[in-house]
Scaffold this active site. Structure first.
Site, short mmCIF file in Angstrom:
data_model
loop_
_atom_site.label_atom_id
_atom_site.label_comp_id
_atom_site.label_asym_id
_atom_site.label_seq_id
_atom_site.Cartn_x
_atom_site.Cartn_y
_atom_site.Cartn_z
N ASP A 207 0.87 -1.16 0.00
CA ASP A 207 0.00 0.00 0.00
C ASP A 207 0.92 1.23 0.00
OD1 ASP A 207 -2.27 1.73 0.61
OD2 ASP A 207 -1.43 1.82 2.64
N ASP B 57 -0.21 5.09 0.89
CA ASP B 57 -0.48 6.12 1.91
C ASP B 57 -0.53 5.50 3.30
OD1 ASP B 57 -0.76 8.36 0.08
OD2 ASP B 57 -2.50 7.25 -0.66
C1 XBP Z 1 -5.32 6.16 0.40
C2 XBP Z 1 -6.43 7.02 0.13
C3 XBP Z 1 -6.28 7.99 -0.94
C4 XBP Z 1 -5.66 9.30 -0.64
C5 XBP Z 1 -6.08 10.30 -1.69
O1 XBP Z 1 -5.79 4.89 0.89
O2 XBP Z 1 -7.49 6.90 0.68
O3 XBP Z 1 -7.57 8.25 -1.34
O4 XBP Z 1 -6.08 9.78 0.63
O5 XBP Z 1 -5.71 9.92 -2.94
P1 XBP Z 1 -4.84 3.62 0.81
P2 XBP Z 1 -6.42 10.56 -4.25
O6 XBP Z 1 -3.60 3.96 1.56
O7 XBP Z 1 -5.58 2.54 1.52
O8 XBP Z 1 -4.61 3.28 -0.63
O9 XBP Z 1 -6.87 11.94 -3.92
O10 XBP Z 1 -5.36 10.54 -5.32
O11 XBP Z 1 -7.60 9.68 -4.61
MG MG Z 2 -2.92 3.18 3.43
#
Ligand code: XBP
Ligand code: MG
Length: 257
Positions: A10, A12
């Site tokens: 993953d 973020d």
């Molecule tokens: C990450 C997210 C993303 C970011 C925003 O979740 O929820 O939506 O916050 O990205 P994970 P965008 O780590 O579970 O993948 O604005 O580019 O959609």
């Molecule tokens: Mg995440």
């Protein structure tokens, strides 16, 4: 028994702590550029993280926290435009290199590459955001280290749906039993678990650390470094103090017996 062939990350919260000081700030800057008086505080952003995906998150904000906003006739187009600006803002922020990789990430990527394990990404964030982070934190050409990058709208149903992990497995040409996933959030854990993938949770961020990770093999605060061992919140801690391939292979074997 299947052999471990790939690591799937993953982005973020897992590769880097990008939500509070990256995505949130970029959303707020995009609102400012659009002349909107919206501001997502650190606490409010935690509530908004209930919904994955930036466009989906803006819509959720309007539905639940800003119901009086006079919506333009083309709401989809309006949200898409705001989100494009948010992505541009996020990329500018990342280019400054102020958000580092989390402890142990670069070390584990290097070890996996030396051992010919394949690397992949499974994230809900926009693909440009993935490259912006990788390019600002790892050596030139590091994007090529990843055989498969599953990101953003490539699957219609974002996490917690299993679709992004299933897509990544198909692209890798591997079975779920041949990979391990790394996640930081309950949505991510549900997604990996529903795709049948063994997963490790690495989290220290305020937004996700008290979430339900009961399906995870192990919950650690970070991947750890030789000089800064992991704090194990659940499951078996690495004897070395940090997550390496010996630990991952043992973990996978133990889970599958
Ligand atoms: C990450 C997210 C993303 C970011 C925003 O979740 O929820 O939506 O916050 O990205 P994970 P965008 O780590 O579970 O993948 O604005 O580019 O959609
Ligand atoms: Mg995440």
């Amino acid at each position: 028994m299947a052999e471990l062939r790939a690591l799937v990350f993953d982005v973020d919260g897992t590769l880097a702590d990008t939500e509070r000081d990256g995505h949130r700030v970029a959303f707020n800057r995009a609102f400012e550029v659009a002349g909107l008086d919206w501001h997502w505080s650190v606490a409010r952003y935690g509530e908004l993280l209930t919904v994955t995906g930036g466009k989906e998150r803006i819509r959720y904000y309007l539905d639940c926290f800003n119901v009086d906003f006079e919506r333009p006739a083309d709401l989809d187009g309006f949200i898409a435009g705001l989100h494009r600006e948010k992505t541009a803002q996020y990329m500018t922020l990342m280019a400054k290199g102020e958000i580092p990789l989390r402890p142990g990430v670069a070390r584990l990527l290097d070890e996996a590459r030396c051992a010919d394990l394949r690397l992949a990404i499974a994230t809900t964030t926009t693909p440009e955001n993935v490259s912006a982070l990788i390019e600002s934190t790892l050596p030139r050409g590091a994007m090529d280290w990843f055989d498969v990058i599953g990101a953003g709208d490539i699957v219609p149903a974002k996490k917690p749906a299993p679709d992004i992990y299933q897509w990544v497995l198909r692209e890798l040409g591997l079975a779920a039993a041949q990979v391990v996933a790394f996640e930081d959030s309950a949505h991510g854990v549900t997604s990996a678990h529903s795709a049948g993938i063994e997963h490790i949770v690495v989290t220290t961020n305020d937004y996700t650390e008290s979430q339900d990770f009961s399906s995870a093999s192990v919950v650690l605060d970070t991947l750890g470094e030789p000089q800064s061992p992991v704090n194990c919140k659940n499951g078996v801690a690495p004897v070395s103090g940090f997550v390496d391939l010996v630990y991952l292979r043992n973990l996978v074997d133990a889970e599958r017996h």
